[in-house]
Design an enzyme around this catalytic site. Structure first.
Site, short mmCIF file in Angstrom:
data_model
loop_
_atom_site.label_atom_id
_atom_site.label_comp_id
_atom_site.label_asym_id
_atom_site.label_seq_id
_atom_site.Cartn_x
_atom_site.Cartn_y
_atom_site.Cartn_z
N ASP A 35 0.82 -1.21 0.00
CA ASP A 35 0.00 0.00 0.00
C ASP A 35 0.87 1.27 0.00
O ASP A 35 1.94 1.29 0.61
CB ASP A 35 -0.90 -0.02 1.24
CG ASP A 35 -2.11 0.89 1.07
OD1 ASP A 35 -2.28 1.47 -0.02
OD2 ASP A 35 -2.88 1.02 2.04
N HIS A 52 3.01 2.96 -9.12
CA HIS A 52 2.87 1.51 -9.26
C HIS A 52 4.14 0.91 -9.89
O HIS A 52 4.57 -0.17 -9.51
CB HIS A 52 1.64 1.17 -10.11
CG HIS A 52 0.34 1.51 -9.42
ND1 HIS A 52 0.07 1.16 -8.12
CD2 HIS A 52 -0.76 2.19 -9.86
CE1 HIS A 52 -1.14 1.59 -7.78
NE2 HIS A 52 -1.66 2.22 -8.82
N LEU A 146 10.41 -21.45 -3.83
CA LEU A 146 9.47 -20.50 -3.25
C LEU A 146 8.09 -20.57 -3.92
O LEU A 146 8.00 -20.59 -5.15
CB LEU A 146 10.04 -19.07 -3.41
CG LEU A 146 9.11 -17.91 -3.06
CD1 LEU A 146 8.87 -17.83 -1.55
CD2 LEU A 146 9.70 -16.58 -3.55
#
Ligand code: FPP
Length: 256
Positions: A35, A52, A146
């Site tokens: 955020d 972004h 992962l």
């Protein structure tokens, strides 16, 4: 090098990334609400798309470090079901970033054995994005490293509703009885089926909300809310959060 860049380079020099051995305890599964991209862009007098874009750079570094530390799973909230309500320009920029991210990262991620899973309803995404997402999941589907979960067009309530529907269908077809609907059976119907619960949830920018993210998986998660905006979230900030997690006493409802 501009002064700002030099400062950043010096700062990153001063704080070398921590290694697995530096931690007493690491989470198995980290979740991130990235955020603050919009506020970062505003602060720097840039368009939101740049916020972004910088956010994706942070994400790249965080994925690498998570993999280096040998953490099992990382889930990131990249696009919520609510994000469609943003301006067409911003939605368009985010959709483009998805394509750019996979174009530039998929080779390295696959080489490192990262297995990518998309959480959310892909069918509402533009066709090209759907193709790229399916391709990434298929290409990395057998990888053993992962687990990288990217939540796109995702909502926690929608995920649970979907799980309920899947279970109802199984009961209706006679595949299972109503009493077979256990927590384990429901867990198998989530996008994250078979993965460990979230141990640590980090939301940057100081907001303290879950925003419909991983409602089931966060049942026993520890929460951290650093005030730093996501594009400024450094590896040192990440290491600090992981260190703080190691210091928390987790009781899972028990009296220790
Ligand atoms: C929240 O910041 C962030 C988002 C809604 C999108 C997060 C997406 C990325 C970091 C990039 C996309 C990811 C991939 C994998 C390509 P905000 O815009 O709500 O910030 P604000 O609250 O300051 O306005």
């Amino acid at each position: 090098m501009p002064v700002k860049g030099l400062f950043r380079a010096l700062r990153s020099h001063q704080a070398p990334a921590m290694t697995r051995e530096d931690f007493t305890r690491l989470p198995r599964h980290v979740a991130l609400i990235m955020d603050g991209n919009g506020r970062w862009a505003k602060k720097h007098k840039l368009g939101v798309a740049m916020g972004h874009r910088r956010g994706v750079e942070t994400l790249r570094n965080v994925i690498r470090h998570t993999d280096d530390l040998g953490i099992e799973a990382l889930t990131v909230y990249a696009f919520s079901t609510e994000n469609w309500k943003r301006s067409p320009e911003e939605v368009g920029a985010l959709m483009q970033l998805i394509l750019d991210f996979f174009a530039s990262e998929i080779d390295e991620l696959d080489e490192k054995g990262v297995r990518i899973t998309i959480l959310g309803d892909k069918s509402a995404m533009p066709i090209r994005q759907q193709e790229v997402l399916v391709e990434a999941e298929t290409r990395t589907g057998d990888n053993q490293g992962l687990r990288l979960n990217i939540a796109l067009n995702y909502g926690g309530r929608a995920e649970l509703t979907r799980a309920a529907q899947l279970l109802a269908q199984k009961v209706q077809s006679g595949e299972m009885a109503p009493e077979d609907i256990t927590e384990e059976a429901l867990e198998k119907c989530l996008y994250t089926a078979g993965q460990p619960d979230v141990d640590l949830m980090i939301r940057t920018s100081g907001e303290m909300r879950l925003s419909n993210f991983l409602l089931w998986q966060c049942a026993y998660a520890e929460f951290l809310f650093p005030t730093v905006l996501w594009p400024d979230f450094s590896i040192a900030d990440y290491d600090a959060a992981l260190t703080a997690f190691g210091g928390r006493e987790r009781r899972f409802g028990k009296r220790l």
